[in-house]
Motif scaffolding. Structure first.
Motif, PDB file in Angstrom:
ATOM      1  N   ASN A 294      43.331 -21.425  -4.421  1.00 48.87           N
ATOM      2  CA  ASN A 294      42.771 -23.091  -4.071  1.00 48.87           C
ATOM      3  C   ASN A 294      44.158 -23.441  -5.291  1.00 48.87           C
ATOM      4  O   ASN A 294      44.753 -24.433  -5.177  1.00 48.87           O
ATOM      5  CB  ASN A 294      41.216 -23.389  -4.694  1.00 48.87           C
ATOM      6  N   ARG A 295      44.350 -23.177  -6.303  1.00 43.71           N
ATOM      7  CA  ARG A 295      44.813 -23.012  -7.406  1.00 43.71           C
ATOM      8  C   ARG A 295      46.726 -22.942  -7.136  1.00 43.71           C
ATOM      9  O   ARG A 295      47.597 -23.773  -7.452  1.00 43.71           O
ATOM     10  CB  ARG A 295      45.183 -22.066  -8.324  1.00 43.71           C
ATOM     11  N   SER A 296      46.769 -22.023  -5.930  1.00 50.94           N
ATOM     12  CA  SER A 296      48.283 -21.949  -5.449  1.00 50.94           C
ATOM     13  C   SER A 296      48.245 -23.260  -4.792  1.00 50.94           C
ATOM     14  O   SER A 296      49.604 -23.906  -4.830  1.00 50.94           O
ATOM     15  CB  SER A 296      48.689 -20.822  -5.471  1.00 50.94           C
ATOM     16  N   ALA A 297      47.489 -23.389  -3.577  1.00 52.42           N
ATOM     17  CA  ALA A 297      47.646 -25.142  -2.868  1.00 52.42           C
ATOM     18  C   ALA A 297      47.778 -25.821  -3.486  1.00 52.42           C
ATOM     19  O   ALA A 297      48.103 -26.907  -3.575  1.00 52.42           O
ATOM     20  CB  ALA A 297      46.657 -24.906  -1.965  1.00 52.42           C
TER      21      ALA A 297
ATOM     22  N   ARG B 102      25.128   1.579  -6.815  1.00 56.25           N
ATOM     23  CA  ARG B 102      26.866   1.691  -6.630  1.00 56.25           C
ATOM     24  C   ARG B 102      26.864   0.540  -5.486  1.00 56.25           C
ATOM     25  O   ARG B 102      27.868  -0.108  -5.654  1.00 56.25           O
ATOM     26  CB  ARG B 102      27.439   2.908  -6.466  1.00 56.25           C
ATOM     27  N   ASP B 103      26.038   0.561  -4.965  1.00 55.87           N
ATOM     28  CA  ASP B 103      26.361  -0.481  -3.439  1.00 55.87           C
ATOM     29  C   ASP B 103      26.042  -1.628  -3.632  1.00 55.87           C
ATOM     30  O   ASP B 103      27.129  -2.598  -3.903  1.00 55.87           O
ATOM     31  CB  ASP B 103      25.355  -0.354  -2.310  1.00 55.87           C
ATOM     32  N   TYR B 104      24.816  -2.025  -4.817  1.00 50.64           N
ATOM     33  CA  TYR B 104      24.912  -3.511  -5.371  1.00 50.64           C
ATOM     34  C   TYR B 104      26.070  -3.960  -6.518  1.00 50.64           C
ATOM     35  O   TYR B 104      26.444  -4.797  -6.235  1.00 50.64           O
ATOM     36  CB  TYR B 104      24.199  -3.352  -5.935  1.00 50.64           C
ATOM     37  N   LEU B 105      26.585  -2.799  -7.405  1.00 54.49           N
ATOM     38  CA  LEU B 105      27.637  -3.128  -7.953  1.00 54.49           C
ATOM     39  C   LEU B 105      29.413  -4.021  -7.250  1.00 54.49           C
ATOM     40  O   LEU B 105      29.679  -4.492  -7.029  1.00 54.49           O
ATOM     41  CB  LEU B 105      28.650  -1.392  -8.813  1.00 54.49           C
ATOM     42  N   ARG B 106      29.087  -2.973  -5.968  1.00 51.54           N
ATOM     43  CA  ARG B 106      30.196  -2.896  -5.378  1.00 51.54           C
ATOM     44  C   ARG B 106      30.547  -4.604  -4.476  1.00 51.54           C
ATOM     45  O   ARG B 106      31.170  -4.639  -4.582  1.00 51.54           O
ATOM     46  CB  ARG B 106      30.495  -1.837  -3.693  1.00 51.54           C
ATOM     47  N   LYS B 107      29.375  -4.616  -4.246  1.00 50.95           N
ATOM     48  CA  LYS B 107      28.855  -5.794  -3.430  1.00 50.95           C
ATOM     49  C   LYS B 107      29.550  -7.089  -4.490  1.00 50.95           C
ATOM     50  O   LYS B 107      30.171  -7.785  -4.079  1.00 50.95           O
ATOM     51  CB  LYS B 107      27.259  -6.087  -3.044  1.00 50.95           C
ATOM     52  N   GLU B 108      28.222  -6.776  -5.162  1.00 48.95           N
ATOM     53  CA  GLU B 108      28.857  -7.872  -6.726  1.00 48.95           C
ATOM     54  C   GLU B 108      30.645  -7.828  -7.175  1.00 48.95           C
ATOM     55  O   GLU B 108      30.213  -9.208  -7.684  1.00 48.95           O
ATOM     56  CB  GLU B 108      28.034  -7.804  -7.535  1.00 48.95           C
TER      57      GLU B 108
ATOM     58  N   LEU C 225      36.220 -10.373  -6.312  1.00 50.15           N
ATOM     59  CA  LEU C 225      37.211 -10.524  -5.839  1.00 50.15           C
ATOM     60  C   LEU C 225      37.363 -11.570  -5.031  1.00 50.15           C
ATOM     61  O   LEU C 225      38.542 -12.028  -4.769  1.00 50.15           O
ATOM     62  CB  LEU C 225      37.410  -9.096  -5.013  1.00 50.15           C
ATOM     63  N   ASP C 226      36.647 -11.612  -4.076  1.00 52.62           N
ATOM     64  CA  ASP C 226      36.813 -12.544  -2.788  1.00 52.62           C
ATOM     65  C   ASP C 226      36.859 -14.401  -3.671  1.00 52.62           C
ATOM     66  O   ASP C 226      37.399 -15.438  -3.302  1.00 52.62           O
ATOM     67  CB  ASP C 226      35.390 -13.060  -2.208  1.00 52.62           C
ATOM     68  N   ASP C 227      36.304 -14.470  -4.794  1.00 51.53           N
ATOM     69  CA  ASP C 227      35.507 -15.943  -5.207  1.00 51.53           C
ATOM     70  C   ASP C 227      37.478 -15.709  -6.271  1.00 51.53           C
ATOM     71  O   ASP C 227      37.746 -16.952  -6.375  1.00 51.53           O
ATOM     72  CB  ASP C 227      34.450 -15.556  -6.376  1.00 51.53           C
ATOM     73  N   LEU C 228      37.840 -14.790  -6.643  1.00 54.95           N
ATOM     74  CA  LEU C 228      38.668 -15.070  -7.548  1.00 54.95           C
ATOM     75  C   LEU C 228      40.026 -15.521  -6.532  1.00 54.95           C
ATOM     76  O   LEU C 228      40.955 -16.466  -6.923  1.00 54.95           O
ATOM     77  CB  LEU C 228      38.996 -13.842  -8.578  1.00 54.95           C
TER      78      LEU C 228
END
Length: 170
Positions: free
Chosen positions: A159-162, A139-145, A150-153
């Motif tokens: 970046n796209r909106s900028a 669960r912790d590994y999946l949450r981190k991934e 989410l951070d990447d998106l």
């Protein structure tokens, strides 16, 4: 040579004469063990001690009943006969016990070998389960991934909106 003796071979035994007794060795062994067990008890020693005291008392004190005078030759003969029978009976009982011990030891060895192989099998299975559990997602590994995705998106959207704002002529 007569025709009667010429057909007979000297190295071939003749037929047995007399009664043939078939004795079951196990029955003799069972009774030998019972006797050997009794000979090793305190009860037997007490009986034998009382018997010897009565024997000596009768032959020393009771003159009219005396049947074995002082060197007690009959008593000595009785003990010799008893020892002559007791020793082989005790040895027979010991041999039977040794045979039972050998069988029990062989069964113990077989059982120990089976237990060892079962233990080794279970150890291999446990190691396989540990490897399989180690490859599963926690669960912790999946949450981190998911947080990293989410951070990447969010970063890509930012970046796209900028980038859209810089190309926008407004």
């Amino acid at each position: 040579m007569s025709s009667e003796t010429s057909g007979r071979r000297l190295d071939t035994p003749t037929s047995r004469r007399g009664p043939i007794f078939h004795v079951d060795a196990d029955i003799i062994g069972v009774y030998a063990e019972r006797i050997a067990r009794f000979l090793g008890t305190g009860q037997y020693l007490a009986y034998q001690t009382v018997f010897v005291i009565v024997w000596i008392f009768i032959n020393l004190v009771a003159v009219s009943l005396r049947f074995d005078p002082y060197p007690f030759i009959l008593l000595n003969l009785a003990f010799s006969t008893q020892a002559a029978y007791a020793a082989p009976l005790i040895l027979l009982a010991q041999n039977r016990q040794e045979n039972r011990d050998k069988i029990a030891l062989e069964e113990d060895r077989t059982r120990a070998a089976q237990t060892k192989s079962d233990t080794e099998f279970l150890a291999r299975e446990l190691a396989a389960v540990r490897l399989a559990v180690g490859d599963t997602v926690t669960r912790d590994y999946l949450r981190k991934e998911l947080d990293d995705l989410l951070d990447d998106l969010v970063e890509r959207l930012a970046n796209r909106s900028a980038g859209d704002q810089s190309t926008d002529p407004e």
